[in-house]
Motif scaffolding. Structure first.
Motif, short mmCIF file in Angstrom:
data_model
loop_
_atom_site.label_atom_id
_atom_site.label_comp_id
_atom_site.label_asym_id
_atom_site.label_seq_id
_atom_site.Cartn_x
_atom_site.Cartn_y
_atom_site.Cartn_z
N PRO A 260 0.82 -1.21 0.00
CA PRO A 260 0.00 0.00 0.00
C PRO A 260 0.85 1.26 0.00
O PRO A 260 2.06 1.20 0.27
N GLY B 67 2.74 4.35 1.15
CA GLY B 67 3.38 4.64 2.44
C GLY B 67 4.07 3.44 3.07
O GLY B 67 4.60 3.54 4.18
N SER B 68 4.12 2.30 2.36
CA SER B 68 4.72 1.10 2.97
C SER B 68 6.24 1.05 2.81
O SER B 68 6.88 0.14 3.33
N GLY B 69 6.82 2.00 2.07
CA GLY B 69 8.27 2.08 1.99
C GLY B 69 8.89 1.64 0.68
O GLY B 69 10.11 1.66 0.53
N LYS B 70 8.08 1.28 -0.30
CA LYS B 70 8.59 0.76 -1.57
C LYS B 70 9.49 1.77 -2.29
O LYS B 70 10.59 1.44 -2.71
N THR B 71 8.98 2.98 -2.43
CA THR B 71 9.74 4.00 -3.16
C THR B 71 11.04 4.32 -2.44
O THR B 71 12.08 4.53 -3.07
N THR B 72 11.00 4.33 -1.13
CA THR B 72 12.22 4.63 -0.37
C THR B 72 13.26 3.53 -0.58
O THR B 72 14.45 3.84 -0.75
N GLU C 47 18.87 8.42 -1.83
CA GLU C 47 18.85 8.55 -0.37
C GLU C 47 19.97 7.66 0.16
O GLU C 47 20.29 6.63 -0.44
P1 ADP Z 1 5.47 3.94 -0.83
O1 ADP Z 1 6.42 4.05 -1.96
O2 ADP Z 1 5.22 2.52 -0.43
O3 ADP Z 1 4.22 4.70 -1.06
P2 ADP Z 1 7.32 5.64 0.57
O4 ADP Z 1 8.62 4.94 0.54
O5 ADP Z 1 7.10 6.75 -0.41
O6 ADP Z 1 6.16 4.57 0.47
O7 ADP Z 1 7.09 6.23 2.01
C1 ADP Z 1 7.25 5.47 3.20
C2 ADP Z 1 7.04 6.39 4.40
O8 ADP Z 1 8.12 7.30 4.49
C3 ADP Z 1 5.78 7.24 4.31
O9 ADP Z 1 5.28 7.37 5.61
C4 ADP Z 1 6.28 8.56 3.77
O10 ADP Z 1 5.46 9.63 4.16
C5 ADP Z 1 7.66 8.65 4.41
N1 ADP Z 1 8.62 9.42 3.60
C6 ADP Z 1 9.07 9.08 2.36
N2 ADP Z 1 9.95 9.98 1.92
C7 ADP Z 1 10.05 10.91 2.89
C8 ADP Z 1 10.79 12.13 3.03
N3 ADP Z 1 11.63 12.55 2.09
N4 ADP Z 1 10.64 12.82 4.19
C9 ADP Z 1 9.82 12.40 5.16
N5 ADP Z 1 9.09 11.28 5.08
C10 ADP Z 1 9.20 10.54 3.98
#
Ligand code: ADP
Ligand code: ADP
Length: 230
Positions: A42, A44-49, A58
């Motif tokens: 879903p 916000g689960s951390g995939k993009t990070t 990052e």
């Molecule tokens: P997904 O790709 O699964 O939607 P993200 O990796 O984008 O999830 O985000 C995971 C969590 O980290 C979320 O709670 C998001 O708000 C937070 N987050 C992601 N990038 C940042 C950032 N640059 N600063 C603060 N919070 C972040």
């Protein structure tokens, strides 16, 4: 060796006691060479990070990232043999397709004629050779997506990271692009790491799927293993 090896990978944003978010929380993951691997979960689960950590956009709070056995955890994006395709394509509107694709080769000190030749080859691979003098605005969404792919592939990365690359396309085009992407990946033998929140998409395209929840890798396996559990 695996294409990618993540060990205890963790990324927090904010600071302790104040808006702290553990976006990625102790992820261990091996992705095989030549694998089509999807990260599903879903928003916000951390995939993009995780994807941005692999790309080097990052740096991890803790843990390590290995590419083909070499630790790249502290290296800059251009020092990693990976490339990324984003959902919004990020094409240069004032440049022709061939210049858009050749741009990625500029930093590598290649001569102009060779850059052009490689860019044309790459556009031909995605069936856009005949449009090489057009600008991005003269293309459909699916064609723009193919240009973004051609641009990412022209540098011949070992690993291609795709962040919801089909998210902006309508359903029919999306299904067609799923097939094309899969065929491209097979023919090139490159490792693809594909982020999606669409189960159907992950199911039809992937060799294996990692399901993310709350920054953790909750489940990993083939589509069959993940969806056919007794
Ligand atoms: P997904 O790709 O699964 O939607 P993200 O990796 O984008 O999830 O985000 C995971 C969590 O980290 C979320 O709670 C998001 O708000 C937070 N987050 C992601 N990038 C940042 C950032 N640059 N600063 C603060 N919070 C972040
Ligand atoms: P996704 O499509 O994965 O949900 P987002 O639209 O949430 O991506 O995030 C897009 C960009 O914004 C990413 O670079 C991410 O790191 C950043 N980001 C996400 N959440 C936050 C946040 N809470 N604070 C700051 N930046 C964020």
């Amino acid at each position: 060796v695996p294409a990618i090896r993540l060990r205890n990978l963790t990324k927090t944003f904010g600071s302790k006691g104040f808006n702290e978010t553990r976006a990625v929380d102790g992820v261990d993951l091996d992705i095989r060479q030549g694998e089509f691997f999807s990260m599903l979960g879903p928003s916000g689960s951390g995939k993009t990070t995780v994807l941005r950590l692999i790309a080097g956009f990052e740096l991890p709070t803790s843990g390590t990232i290995e590419l083909e056995g070499a630790d790249v955890s502290g290296k800059a994006p251009f020092q990693r043999d990976v490339n990324t395709v984003f959902q919004d394509y990020a094409l240069f509107p004032h440049m022709s397709l061939v210049d858009n694709v050749a741009y990625g080769l500029r930093v590598r000190g290649m001569k102009k004629a060779e850059r052009r030749e490689r860019a044309i080859e790459s556009l031909e691979r995605v069936q856009l050779g005949k449009f090489m003098q057009r600008r991005p605005s003269q293309l459909s969404g699916g064609q723009r997506q193919r240009v973004a792919l051609a641009r990412a592939l022209v540098v011949e990365p070992k690993v291609l990271l795709l962040d919801e690359p089909l998210g902006a396309l309508d359903l029919k085009l999306r299904q067609q692009m799923q097939i094309e992407l899969k065929e491209l990946q097979r023919s090139l033998g490159i490792t693809f790491i594909f982020v999606t929140h669409d189960q159907e998409e992950a199911l039809t395209m992937s060799d294996r799927i990692g399901v993310f929840n709350n920054g953790k890798l909750a489940q990993i396996g083939t589509a069959h293993e993940i969806y056919q559990r007794p």
